[in-house]
Design an enzyme around this catalytic site. Sequence first.
Site, PDB file in Angstrom:
ATOM      1  N   GLU A 145     -15.530  31.417   2.820  1.00 50.55           N
ATOM      2  CA  GLU A 145     -16.193  32.683   3.130  1.00 50.55           C
ATOM      3  C   GLU A 145     -15.662  33.791   2.215  1.00 50.55           C
ATOM      4  O   GLU A 145     -14.451  33.919   2.011  1.00 50.55           O
ATOM      5  CB  GLU A 145     -15.912  33.029   4.591  1.00 50.55           C
ATOM      6  CG  GLU A 145     -16.436  34.360   5.063  1.00 50.55           C
ATOM      7  CD  GLU A 145     -16.069  34.640   6.516  1.00 50.55           C
ATOM      8  OE1 GLU A 145     -16.650  35.569   7.104  1.00 50.55           O
ATOM      9  OE2 GLU A 145     -15.201  33.915   7.065  1.00 50.55           O
ATOM     10  N   LYS A 177     -24.607  36.117   7.252  1.00 54.02           N
ATOM     11  CA  LYS A 177     -23.862  35.754   8.457  1.00 54.02           C
ATOM     12  C   LYS A 177     -24.443  36.446   9.690  1.00 54.02           C
ATOM     13  O   LYS A 177     -24.712  37.652   9.676  1.00 54.02           O
ATOM     14  CB  LYS A 177     -22.387  36.143   8.271  1.00 54.02           C
ATOM     15  CG  LYS A 177     -21.446  35.712   9.380  1.00 54.02           C
ATOM     16  CD  LYS A 177     -20.003  36.058   8.991  1.00 54.02           C
ATOM     17  CE  LYS A 177     -19.003  35.627  10.051  1.00 54.02           C
ATOM     18  NZ  LYS A 177     -17.609  35.943   9.654  1.00 54.02           N
ATOM     19  N   CYS A 184     -18.313  30.856   9.100  1.00 54.31           N
ATOM     20  CA  CYS A 184     -17.188  31.082  10.026  1.00 54.31           C
ATOM     21  C   CYS A 184     -17.621  31.296  11.471  1.00 54.31           C
ATOM     22  O   CYS A 184     -17.909  30.339  12.176  1.00 54.31           O
ATOM     23  CB  CYS A 184     -16.319  32.226   9.519  1.00 54.31           C
ATOM     24  SG  CYS A 184     -14.565  32.057  10.015  1.00 54.31           S
TER      25      CYS A 184
END
Length: 541
Positions: free
Chosen positions: A48, A115, A151
């Site tokens: 990430e 994300k 994540c």
Amino acid sequence: MKQHAQSLSIAVAQLNCTVGDLKANADRIIRALDQARTLGADLVLTPELALSGYPPEDLLLRPDFYRACAREVARIAEHTQGITLVLGHPEAWQAKRYNAASVIRDGRVLTTYHKHRLPNYEVFDEERYFDHGRAACVFELKGVKLGVNICADLWESGPAELARAEGAQVLLGLNASPYHMNKLQRRYEVLRERVGGTGLPVVYCNMVGGQDELVFDGASFALNSDGTLAWQASAFDERLDIVRLHDGRWADGEEVEARPIEAEVYEALKVGVRDYLGKNGFPGALIGLSGGIDSALTLCIAVDALGADKVRAVMMQSPYTAQMSLDDSRELVANLGVRYDEIPIEPAMNTFAGMLADQFRGLPADTTEENLQSRIRGMILMALSNKTGAIVLTTGNKSEMATGYATLYGDMAGGFAVLKDLYKTFVFRLARWRNTVGPVIPENIITRPPSAELKPDQKDQDSLPPYEVLDAIIEAYMERDESPREIVAAGYPEAEVRRTVAMLKRNEYKRRQAPVGIRVTKRGFGRDWRYPITSRYQDEN
């Protein structure tokens, strides 16, 4: 029936990136591409925000930062001929900011994922910087449909299930998951929940290295669709590994054996020291030795992280310093092979006593005179730091930071606090473990009662509860948010609980002035502890 390619090779690039060093990070990613291509990989998966490093904090508020990132994305793309890259990077798009992952092949960005879940707890502040993504990202490579998650998208339900609904057959996870004790087992639990909810195999690529108070442990891994562990990378190492998918299952690969928690924590502290000094350009480290366990352990960690040639120890004895402290310190530095100097502070003590005699006339000696000794030592260390460029590593532990058993501008003076998130009881455990690797810390340092040696026959337990009790109370109040009433109900003496909590609250002003230190527990005195200095809140009775 699902159709799977016979083979798909994924290079998991467990990278040690530096926040803001965009060109160097991009060069690192390009080298990973070249290595992966040589190994015959079809795809390279990065952590990430690999391009920017993690966490970039308020750099993410600067428009020029995104423009610089975009230029490096374009440069990296030129090196993707014949290979696919999933690249983590910040992206500004249509007046919004995103934590992004771009799929790049043959010089072109094919698609970009934003994300969904933006954590705003513990050490994370992503709601401050980013906008939420909404769409799934699924792309095809050699007949396999791959879904991208970043994540927290895998830590919470929703995004992974959305990728599956869009046809994903495999989940690719880009992560910047910082280390704390027992974190890897928690990752397994969470990822198995996602695997169970989607029925999809997953590969988890995590960042590695130190960034200020955070340490990223890597420890990337792959789970099959039944939750079994197929491959596990070693922790705390920058590396590139190939994992292969055959008919929907990962081919069995290396699985690193679990290490004792002491070994794990020690490695995290080494990485934190090495990268803090290395990434900030310090030529070496200075440590004030006392003959006690905290400074001895700090010295060992520094030497193991940096090499003996980059570490210097200084003993600044006073009239209250026991001979055994001098003897033990001399034995320790001989075992470690570091430069060692002794600078007596009694002349400075006498000078200050003379300077302040009129001001202190008629007043009894108290902690003022004790703190003067500590501040004299701090001045000496900082003078040596200024002259040599080496950084002073402070030696205070979490128990001391909690209770204020440390002197501002004295033993708290320095640039980096190695043991800041270690309770005193764990300091003893870690020292004993280090001696199993090689017996360098004299046994007397470990077994003698801790003392600041600022007055005759002084012991820590004159001022503090027994460390076993103290540390348990601090952990319950500070890490688990238990009230004093709940801690007493768990069996701890009420007087000690009340005293410990009062000390913890009273010393917030000191902690705000303490140097940054390495986080190894779930909650440290740093990014994830934000209590007001001025507060009249009273805990429930």
